[in-house]
Scaffold this motif. Structure first.
Motif, PDB file in Angstrom:
ATOM      1  N   VAL A 195     -15.711   1.189  35.773  1.00  0.00           N
ATOM      2  CA  VAL A 195     -17.148   0.801  36.040  1.00  0.00           C
ATOM      3  C   VAL A 195     -17.201   1.626  37.572  1.00  0.00           C
ATOM      4  N   LYS A 217     -24.472   0.898  34.299  1.00  0.00           N
ATOM      5  CA  LYS A 217     -24.410  -0.243  35.288  1.00  0.00           C
ATOM      6  C   LYS A 217     -24.380  -0.001  36.678  1.00  0.00           C
ATOM      7  N   SER A 261     -29.273  -5.222  38.726  1.00  0.00           N
ATOM      8  CA  SER A 261     -27.964  -5.608  38.151  1.00  0.00           C
ATOM      9  C   SER A 261     -28.320  -5.622  36.459  1.00  0.00           C
ATOM     10  N   GLY A 271     -20.122   1.322  31.958  1.00  0.00           N
ATOM     11  CA  GLY A 271     -20.020   1.106  33.184  1.00  0.00           C
ATOM     12  C   GLY A 271     -20.840   2.114  34.112  1.00  0.00           C
ATOM     13  N   ARG A 303     -22.665  -5.598  31.593  1.00  0.00           N
ATOM     14  CA  ARG A 303     -21.794  -4.758  31.492  1.00  0.00           C
ATOM     15  C   ARG A 303     -21.531  -3.747  30.268  1.00  0.00           C
ATOM     16  N   THR A 304     -21.746  -4.366  29.036  1.00  0.00           N
ATOM     17  CA  THR A 304     -21.441  -3.517  27.655  1.00  0.00           C
ATOM     18  C   THR A 304     -22.617  -2.757  27.173  1.00  0.00           C
TER      19      THR A 304
END
Length: 164
Positions: free
Chosen positions: A62, A74, A84, A71, A87-88
């Protein structure tokens, strides 16, 4: 003789069509370039993404020096505009506002895979059918519509404008 007359009559028409097409392309390029300079939020996201061109791809990474695809997206959104996102790649698709191909804008995310329920890759759209993404060759700029990618959707994590 008639064939030569018809052929020479089409030359000015073809020249006009070519000049018109060139003018439209130039105008389109100029308006798309001006959109970048008037959109400070997109410029922040894009400039952060460009800083990482050439970074290595590492599954699960990340940042800030190695990334996998999600990553990377993000990290870029968080670092540049403090937005924000999940994650995936699949969670990013599921958790952000969907947009149609005809409404995709610079800074939107583009998703690839077998279907909208089987997303395996994400990149950031940068205009003109191109994206910045992290894949096996690292963080690169490439065409969205390449033979090895199957586009399954687009999303807008946030509106990139003065109103943010």
């Amino acid at each position: 003789m008639t064939h030569k007359v018809i052929k020479s009559a089409f030359k000015p028409v073809l020249l006009f069509v070519a000049l018109f097409a060139f003018a439209v392309a130039a105008y389109s390029a100029a308006t798309s370039a001006s959109a970048d300079s008037s959109d400070p939020a997109y410029s922040k996201v894009y400039n952060e993404a460009k800083k990482h061109l050439g970074s290595r791809y590492v599954y699960g990474a990340v940042g800030p020096t190695n990334f996998d695809c999600s990553g990377f997206t993000k990290y870029v959104y968080k670092k540049s505009i403090q937005k924000s996102i999940p994650r995936t790649a699949q969670a990013q698709y599921n958790g952000t506002k969907k947009v149609s191909k005809s409404n995709v804008q610079k800074g939107d995310l583009v998703y690839f895979g077998g279907s909208k329920h089987s997303i395996s890759h994400v990149g950031m759209y940068i205009g003109n059918g191109r994206m910045i993404d992290s894949q096996n060759r690292g963080v690169i700029t490439e065409n969205v519509y390449s033979p090895w990618w199957h586009v399954v959707g687009f999303s807008r994590p946030t509106t990139l404008s003065y109103d943010d």
